[in-house]
Design an enzyme around this catalytic site. Sequence first.
Site, PDB file in Angstrom:
ATOM      1  N   LYS A 254      -5.772   3.886   8.962  1.00 14.63           N
ATOM      2  CA  LYS A 254      -4.852   4.820   8.300  1.00 14.63           C
ATOM      3  C   LYS A 254      -5.392   6.256   8.341  1.00 14.63           C
ATOM      4  O   LYS A 254      -4.644   7.205   8.615  1.00 14.63           O
ATOM      5  CB  LYS A 254      -4.634   4.383   6.853  1.00 14.63           C
ATOM      6  CG  LYS A 254      -3.835   3.087   6.734  1.00 14.63           C
ATOM      7  CD  LYS A 254      -3.752   2.624   5.288  1.00 14.63           C
ATOM      8  CE  LYS A 254      -2.964   1.326   5.187  1.00 14.63           C
ATOM      9  NZ  LYS A 254      -2.887   0.817   3.812  1.00 14.63           N
TER      10      LYS A 254
ATOM     11  N   SER B 132       0.798  -1.232   0.000  1.00 12.14           N
ATOM     12  CA  SER B 132       0.000   0.000   0.000  1.00 12.14           C
ATOM     13  C   SER B 132       0.834   1.287   0.000  1.00 12.14           C
ATOM     14  O   SER B 132       0.287   2.379  -0.023  1.00 12.14           O
ATOM     15  CB  SER B 132      -0.947   0.013   1.202  1.00 12.14           C
ATOM     16  OG  SER B 132      -0.233  -0.011   2.400  1.00 12.14           O
TER      17      SER B 132
END
Length: 789
Positions: A738, A695
């Site tokens: 996140k 990611s």
Amino acid sequence: MNEELMKIDIIVEENLNVYPFMIAPVFISNQKNIQAINKAFKGDKKLLIAFFKEGSNEEFYPVGVVGEMMRKVSLPDGRVKILFRGIGKAVIEELISKTPLEGIVRPFVYKPYNQEMAEATLEVLREQLQYLANVSSSIAPELLRATEDSSDPNRIVDLIASSLKLKKAQAYELFSKNDVQERLLHLIELIVADIENQKLQREIKNRVQTKMDRVNKEYFLKEQIRQIHKELGLEGQKEEEIERYREKLAHIRPHITDEIHKEIKRQIDRLSKMNQDSGDASIVQNYIEWVLEIPFGKMSKEKLSIANVQKQLESDHYSLKKPKERIVEYFAVKELLALRGKDSKDSKGTILCFYGPPGVGKTSLANSIAKAMGRSLVRLALGGLEDVNELRGHRRTYLGAMPGRITQGLIDAKSMDPVMVLDEIDKVGRSFRGDPTSVLLEILDPEQNKEFRDYYTNFNLDLSNVVFIATANDISQIPAPLRDRMEFIHISSYTPQEKEQIAKKYLIPQELKKHGLKSYEVSIANGALKEIIEKYTRESGVRNLRRQIATIMRKSAQKILIDSTSGEKNKVSITQKNLNEFLDKIVFEIDPADKVDQVGVVNGLAWTSVGGDVLKIEVAKILGKGSLNLTGSLGDVMKESARIAHSVVKVLLSEKLLKSNLKAPKDSKESKPIYEYYDLHLHVPEGATPKDGPSAGIAMASVIASVLSDRAVRADIAMTGELTLSGKVLPIGGLKEKLIAAHKAGIKKVLIPLKNYQRDLDEIPEEVRKSLEIIPVEKISEVLKEALV
């Protein structure tokens, strides 16, 4: 004996019990042998005694003993007794007659030998014989003296061999050897073997004697106990216990199958016939005590109500909107089936598994479900479980055998329909003791758990009424067949605002009560609570937050006690100013976003087991040949992402889709793409911490593009997304954690993959969505357009 051939009468004996230089009685019963004796006695009275081969009544060995009959006596039972004096050994060369047996023999001659070597070997032989005499009573003192007095090694060997209990083949092999040194060494080997055998026999005798002494002692003690019981009037206690077991069995008979009834009755009957003091009786009694404790036929009386479930969940847990909705749906199906007269067993595949980081409330959700249903709660900690028998039970043949944890759970719950929490199901081990997941497959399958067999009880138990709820941290560690039987509910991290509300509504009141404090005695200001959450804990759940609050309560309790002795006011207020008096130094800090745009630094977003984090990625350029160097304890996937990002940026520069402000070095003589002049060093700080995952792809591409184009990356922007070689942005996981981390770090704008924007945005807490400008991106060109200044 001279060395010439001679004609002599022969008799054949069963055992080798006559040697040269011996005078021994010999009893003869065989008619052929008696004829030979009578014939020889009429002549010179010379006779050769030969010996049958082992396992034969016809064949005999060729070497025998020649001797003289000193006396012959006929016995009343038809046998003949002779007194035989051995003279020497002889070898049968030829048989002249078979009835009676007569043959031509020649004297047995020994090979010459070395006198000194024979003497040395004799000393070893005497030493070993002395050792044998010490451990065995079969060696007479006269034999030891005879070996000391004699100097003829052959005679000594024969003397010793006649006293040892040798097998016929061993005795004849020693008897028939003509090499003196070989005879001595062979005899030493036989004596050493006999010594070891005698030692072993002595050890076995000692053990047997010890055991017999113990058995006798136990018998006398048990007899004394029996007499004491008789005097105290306790002799009928066993009969009372047997009757009590039979009554219990009769009481549960309507609720058990014929198989269960037969097995328990058989064991009760066995116990009634046993001696109360025997070891087997205690094993059987333990078994009966265990199985009669199983709550056959007992069910919770409270009816299922989703209103109660919903109310309990709201009461015990803050936030967790999605998990609560799914739990209520699960029990709505069960309630509807019950209302319409259908068996809840008809609902297949309804094993719930709560998964998520530690401390987010997985086990406490199961507790709330049990409370709402009015059922007992049983928690089975499966972390590190390796032994199949822990779940399925030990067979009764093993010492210390007991039922498996499932059966014990039913006994502890006192009902057949408890809520059973299989905690840490992802940490079940596998070893030589078996694979516990294979048992869990049966337990969690509605088709099989109706007849779950416990090895200890030796009958089937119906687990179909048990509500199984599993918990896990990482579902990828659960074997695929086991995952297939469960429905997963993800419980994600809490936002700082959610943690604040949880602390106010649950943790602080609970810790006040645990520490014996009143609500007015301790107050924690909002600012102090926020600081505890942000700087003293770093976790997805609230476990460490609870510990920090407990620390404050302990110190507050101490302060209140000290103040009360000095007459001061008994109240403690915790604010940001005095927080350091109650807690140690600040433990965690998420670095705030930089305020200045920089070339070669970008904010990436990462998921960790304790929540999200903002990860700065740095790149430096060095004059070189266009290579890429990676540091920061990166995993294989992250290294691949970095190389892909490097290639993507080089393609953008080659196709002039990315404008670069860099120029070739002044001393450069050839025209090359700008990226071939510089080596890049990509580093992810906190190098000791392992990092992996795809990611960070767009963040790496952005920071590489920043360095190679000499353009700064916006300091107030962060990003997450996987990057393909063609420049597409793929979706990632852990978006909620996140974005919470970006929110904590003061980031203003976040770039996320378009797919995540379309499907996951509704899971993001409202306060996070409001504080961030969330921009969906589908291609790397969109990312660079937003990120580069």
